[in-house]
Scaffold this motif. Structure first.
Motif, PDB file in Angstrom:
ATOM      1  N   GLN A 183      44.723  31.967  48.348  1.00  0.00           N
ATOM      2  CA  GLN A 183      43.471  32.005  47.615  1.00  0.00           C
ATOM      3  C   GLN A 183      43.473  33.034  46.490  1.00  0.00           C
ATOM      4  N   TYR A 184      44.285  34.089  46.596  1.00  0.00           N
ATOM      5  CA  TYR A 184      44.362  35.006  45.453  1.00  0.00           C
ATOM      6  C   TYR A 184      44.903  34.287  44.228  1.00  0.00           C
ATOM      7  N   TRP A 185      46.025  33.588  44.395  1.00  0.00           N
ATOM      8  CA  TRP A 185      46.630  32.908  43.237  1.00  0.00           C
ATOM      9  C   TRP A 185      45.728  31.782  42.742  1.00  0.00           C
ATOM     10  N   LEU A 186      45.024  31.147  43.662  1.00  0.00           N
ATOM     11  CA  LEU A 186      44.061  30.123  43.243  1.00  0.00           C
ATOM     12  C   LEU A 186      42.942  30.737  42.405  1.00  0.00           C
ATOM     13  N   LYS A 187      42.396  31.873  42.851  1.00  0.00           N
ATOM     14  CA  LYS A 187      41.324  32.527  42.099  1.00  0.00           C
ATOM     15  C   LYS A 187      41.813  33.018  40.746  1.00  0.00           C
ATOM     16  N   LEU A 188      43.014  33.543  40.697  1.00  0.00           N
ATOM     17  CA  LEU A 188      43.542  34.015  39.422  1.00  0.00           C
ATOM     18  C   LEU A 188      43.653  32.867  38.429  1.00  0.00           C
ATOM     19  N   CYS A 189      44.206  31.744  38.868  1.00  0.00           N
ATOM     20  CA  CYS A 189      44.319  30.579  37.982  1.00  0.00           C
ATOM     21  C   CYS A 189      42.940  30.025  37.620  1.00  0.00           C
ATOM     22  N   ALA A 190      42.017  30.045  38.596  1.00  0.00           N
ATOM     23  CA  ALA A 190      40.696  29.454  38.372  1.00  0.00           C
ATOM     24  C   ALA A 190      39.868  30.245  37.375  1.00  0.00           C
ATOM     25  N   ILE A 191      40.180  31.527  37.188  1.00  0.00           N
ATOM     26  CA  ILE A 191      39.428  32.304  36.206  1.00  0.00           C
ATOM     27  C   ILE A 191      40.225  32.510  34.922  1.00  0.00           C
ATOM     28  N   VAL A 193      42.712  30.385  33.517  1.00  0.00           N
ATOM     29  CA  VAL A 193      42.858  29.172  32.702  1.00  0.00           C
ATOM     30  C   VAL A 193      41.580  28.844  31.931  1.00  0.00           C
ATOM     31  N   PRO A 194      40.393  28.792  32.574  1.00  0.00           N
ATOM     32  CA  PRO A 194      39.178  28.547  31.789  1.00  0.00           C
ATOM     33  C   PRO A 194      38.921  29.620  30.728  1.00  0.00           C
ATOM     34  N   THR A 195      39.256  30.875  31.035  1.00  0.00           N
ATOM     35  CA  THR A 195      39.039  31.942  30.050  1.00  0.00           C
ATOM     36  C   THR A 195      39.902  31.718  28.815  1.00  0.00           C
ATOM     37  N   PHE A 196      41.161  31.383  29.000  1.00  0.00           N
ATOM     38  CA  PHE A 196      42.040  31.117  27.867  1.00  0.00           C
ATOM     39  C   PHE A 196      41.526  29.929  27.047  1.00  0.00           C
ATOM     40  N   VAL A 197      41.113  28.875  27.734  1.00  0.00           N
ATOM     41  CA  VAL A 197      40.629  27.687  27.020  1.00  0.00           C
ATOM     42  C   VAL A 197      39.349  28.010  26.256  1.00  0.00           C
ATOM     43  N   MET A 198      38.412  28.703  26.902  1.00  0.00           N
ATOM     44  CA  MET A 198      37.142  29.025  26.230  1.00  0.00           C
ATOM     45  C   MET A 198      37.345  29.989  25.070  1.00  0.00           C
ATOM     46  N   CYS A 199      38.259  30.944  25.202  1.00  0.00           N
ATOM     47  CA  CYS A 199      38.553  31.844  24.075  1.00  0.00           C
ATOM     48  C   CYS A 199      39.189  31.075  22.922  1.00  0.00           C
ATOM     49  N   ALA A 200      40.069  30.113  23.253  1.00  0.00           N
ATOM     50  CA  ALA A 200      40.674  29.294  22.200  1.00  0.00           C
ATOM     51  C   ALA A 200      39.618  28.474  21.466  1.00  0.00           C
ATOM     52  N   THR A 399      36.193  26.814  37.684  1.00  0.00           N
ATOM     53  CA  THR A 399      35.568  28.095  38.033  1.00  0.00           C
ATOM     54  C   THR A 399      34.791  27.999  39.345  1.00  0.00           C
ATOM     55  N   ALA A 400      34.153  26.857  39.588  1.00  0.00           N
ATOM     56  CA  ALA A 400      33.441  26.677  40.853  1.00  0.00           C
ATOM     57  C   ALA A 400      34.408  26.711  42.035  1.00  0.00           C
ATOM     58  N   ALA A 401      35.593  26.110  41.852  1.00  0.00           N
ATOM     59  CA  ALA A 401      36.602  26.139  42.909  1.00  0.00           C
ATOM     60  C   ALA A 401      37.066  27.565  43.176  1.00  0.00           C
ATOM     61  N   GLY A 402      37.259  28.349  42.098  1.00  0.00           N
ATOM     62  CA  GLY A 402      37.662  29.737  42.280  1.00  0.00           C
ATOM     63  C   GLY A 402      36.595  30.558  42.973  1.00  0.00           C
ATOM     64  N   ALA A 403      35.331  30.340  42.598  1.00  0.00           N
ATOM     65  CA  ALA A 403      34.239  31.056  43.255  1.00  0.00           C
ATOM     66  C   ALA A 403      34.169  30.697  44.736  1.00  0.00           C
ATOM     67  N   PHE A 404      34.352  29.428  45.039  1.00  0.00           N
ATOM     68  CA  PHE A 404      34.318  28.995  46.432  1.00  0.00           C
ATOM     69  C   PHE A 404      35.455  29.643  47.220  1.00  0.00           C
ATOM     70  N   ALA A 405      36.639  29.735  46.600  1.00  0.00           N
ATOM     71  CA  ALA A 405      37.765  30.404  47.248  1.00  0.00           C
ATOM     72  C   ALA A 405      37.463  31.881  47.486  1.00  0.00           C
ATOM     73  N   ALA A 406      36.734  32.513  46.556  1.00  0.00           N
ATOM     74  CA  ALA A 406      36.374  33.924  46.720  1.00  0.00           C
ATOM     75  C   ALA A 406      35.496  34.125  47.951  1.00  0.00           C
ATOM     76  N   PHE A 407      34.534  33.246  48.131  1.00  0.00           N
ATOM     77  CA  PHE A 407      33.665  33.363  49.309  1.00  0.00           C
ATOM     78  C   PHE A 407      34.468  33.188  50.590  1.00  0.00           C
TER      79      PHE A 407
END
Length: 592
Positions: A183-191, A193-200, A399-407
């Protein structure tokens, strides 16, 4: 709430993956040692990923971005403090704690100070801290699920609680170690990847078409916006604003056009506010009302002291969090525990780069969250604002998947730590007892999460850090490094520090109903409570010198001697091990 099929599918995949990994790992767990400490065979890199997965809670995945959106530069101390706390853990606690041979935090205080009374009080504080930390995780799960599914908020809390309970019930620490590392690697990717795309998209599309964050004025609505206030809020208006309202404003019924001048205005629950494009955004009272203030690290002496107190709580509180410390019991030796801590600092530093960026982008694209104060939803709503159509839905789903993994990951660690303490201190400590404790430790926080009113996740978690720093931190540091510590001094310090923090917590709750603004040492009490707790421990120990344990030199030698000398004696083996394992322990042949 409209159904988001992409997000629902992503959350379902995370739930299935979590259950599958936990189920496969649980088949290897059969003894109490498996459930408590994963047989102490978890190597440093895997354990570092598991610690990071457990530590990156809802306060990290959702709360940090939400606090940056609301409080600006002053909120950057949260990610800094969350990471820096492991430096103190590395320097003072990690290796000696593992060499002590303890399997829970109450077991450590009994092993060091030879007191069953102190162990009982430590059990109470572990359970209380675990519940105080677990409730906001479940509440945030409800927020996430209700934002992507047409479900009430309690449904998400129940879903997370049940899934976590099943994993912990099946395999304890051995099962969730693999789950949390994944879940750590899942959360890292989940936050990331969207950050890179949104910044682009932000830079590639010509940037934001409106006043930027460098403009000293209030943030502006990017389009005509309707906001429904679900809980009563007090709003600060920096610039005059025209709006339309349907509900109750400042104690009077309102229906139709409204003009707000500068000052504060009270909005009751159930009120609908409609703002036009480019209107200035009112913000919840206490938050910076304009970008110039938002960019300043601190404003006023109250904020300065509150910031110092927050840093103190985060830096020292990490050493006292039971669900963090329990992971270091799973390392093979003290050197592996130290390497684990170093790797954790690297993994956390990488992760926290992204919530800070998302918080800044959220102030441009989702300023309406400043009206309701529900800024924890920024990470979930931001993708749909920057990217339209299917791309926005897909990014929101990630991002929702990453948040769910965090919980899931943080709740798993909390549940294991609380269940381990309950099963070994209040029950005989068998596998069956661990499972009974898991059921109890799941039901109580779930009930509280449904009943209690949710607040900012990071703020409630901050009080958990303050409580941990004021209770267990003095006992751990002095227990490891000071020979003359006694159980009476440790108990007095824990009761004093814990009592002061709980008093601050009660005063905070009361201030919400009275509308008064509590002083900084009530909002962030650690700068006061931690030194007092240390002083009480030292003075109480000096006043009870006869209570110093007779075997203190042997215990301290075990904690500080190099691993290769073989002084480690695992107390879980002595209590729960097989006859062969206990015989090896008696002969002095420690398992490597």
């Amino acid at each position: 709430m409209e159904l988001n099929l992409f997000a629902a599918a992503a959350v379902l995949l995370v739930a299935v993956a979590t259950f599958s990994i936990g189920f496969r790992a649980s088949r290897l767990a059969s003894t109490t040692q498996d459930f408590l400490v994963a047989r102490r065979r978890v190597r440093s890199r895997r354990n570092a990923a598991a610690v990071s997965g457990e530590y990156l809670s809802a306060a990290s995945f959702l709360g940090v971005a939400g606090l940056v959106l609301k409080d600006g530069a002053n909120a950057l101390w949260y990610p800094i403090g969350f990471t820096a706390g492991y430096l103190a853990l590395l320097l003072f606690v990690a290796a000696p704690l593992r060499r002590s041979g303890a399997y829970t935090l109450p077991d450590f205080v009994e092993a060091r100070l030879s007191s069953r009374v102190l162990r009982w009080f430590a059990t109470v504080f572990v359970v209380f801290i675990g519940i105080l930390y677990l409730v906001p995780q479940l509440q945030s799960a409800g927020l996430t699920i209700s934002s992507i599914l047409p479900m009430p908020s309690w449904f998400g809390a129940v879903l997370v609680a049940v899934l976590v309970m099943i994993n912990v019930f099946g395999g304890g620490m051995r099962a969730i170690t693999l789950v949390q590392a994944f879940q750590y690697w899942l959360k890292l990717c989940a936050i990331a990847v969207p950050t890179f795309v949104m910044c682009a998209l932000f830079f590639g599309g010509g940037g934001f078409h409106g006043p930027g964050l460098a403009q000293p004025q209030s943030p502006r609505f990017t389009a005509d916006t309707t906001v429904t206030v679900r809980t009563p809020v007090l709003l600060t208006v920096q610039e005059p604003v025209h709006l339309s309202a349907d509900g109750t404003l400042d104690g009077a019924a309102a229906e139709g056009p409204v003009f707000w001048g500068g000052g504060t205005h009270k909005v009751d629950a159930g009120t609908t506010l409609r703002f036009t494009k480019d209107s200035p955004v009112p913000v919840v009272a206490g938050a910076p009302a304009d970008n110039a203030t938002w960019l300043k690290p601190v404003t006023g002496s109250q904020d300065v002291w509150a910031t110092y107190s927050l840093m103190f709580a985060l830096f020292l509180g990490t050493m006292g969090l039971p669900h963090v410390l329990v992971r270091f019991y799973t390392n093979p030796d003290g050197g592996a525990a130290r390497r684990t801590t170093l790797h954790v600092m690297l993994l956390l530093s990488l992760f926290y780069l992204f919530p800070m960026l998302l918080g800044a982008l959220s102030r441009l694209y989702v300023p309406e969250l400043l009206v309701t104060g529900q800024t924890d939803a920024a990470v979930l709503l931001l993708p749909g604002k920057i990217a339209s159509g299917t791309l926005g839905q897909v990014l929101g789903a990630v991002t929702a998947a990453g948040a769910f993994a965090a919980f899931l990951s943080t709740s798993s660690g909390l549940l294991v730590s609380v269940s381990g303490v309950l099963s070994t201190d209040l029950l005989p400590g068998r596998v069956r007892d661990f499972r009974v404790a898991t059921t109890i430790a799941s039901a109580v926080p779930l009930a509280l999460a449904i009943v209690l009113h949710p607040s900012d996740v990071s703020m409630s978690v901050g009080l958990s850090f303050a409580l941990a720093a004021s209770t267990f931190c003095p006992v751990l540091v002095l227990g490891i490094w000071w020979r003359r510590l006694t159980w009476v001094g440790a108990l007095l310090g824990m009761l004093t520090g814990g009592g002061l923090v709980l008093t601050a917590l009660v005063l905070n709750v009361v201030s919400r109903y009275t509308g008064s603004q509590p002083p900084w040492f009530v909002v962030q009490p650690a700068l006061v409570t931690v030194p007092i707790a240390f002083a009480v421990v030292v003075l109480g120990s000096k006043a009870t010198k006869a209570k110093v344990p007779p075997d203190v030199n042997r215990i301290r030698l075990r904690m500080h001697a190099p691993d290769k000398l073989g002084f480690i004696r695992d107390r879980d083996v002595a209590r729960f091990g097989t006859a062969e394992e206990r015989a090896r322990l008696a002969d002095g042949r420690h398992r490597k």
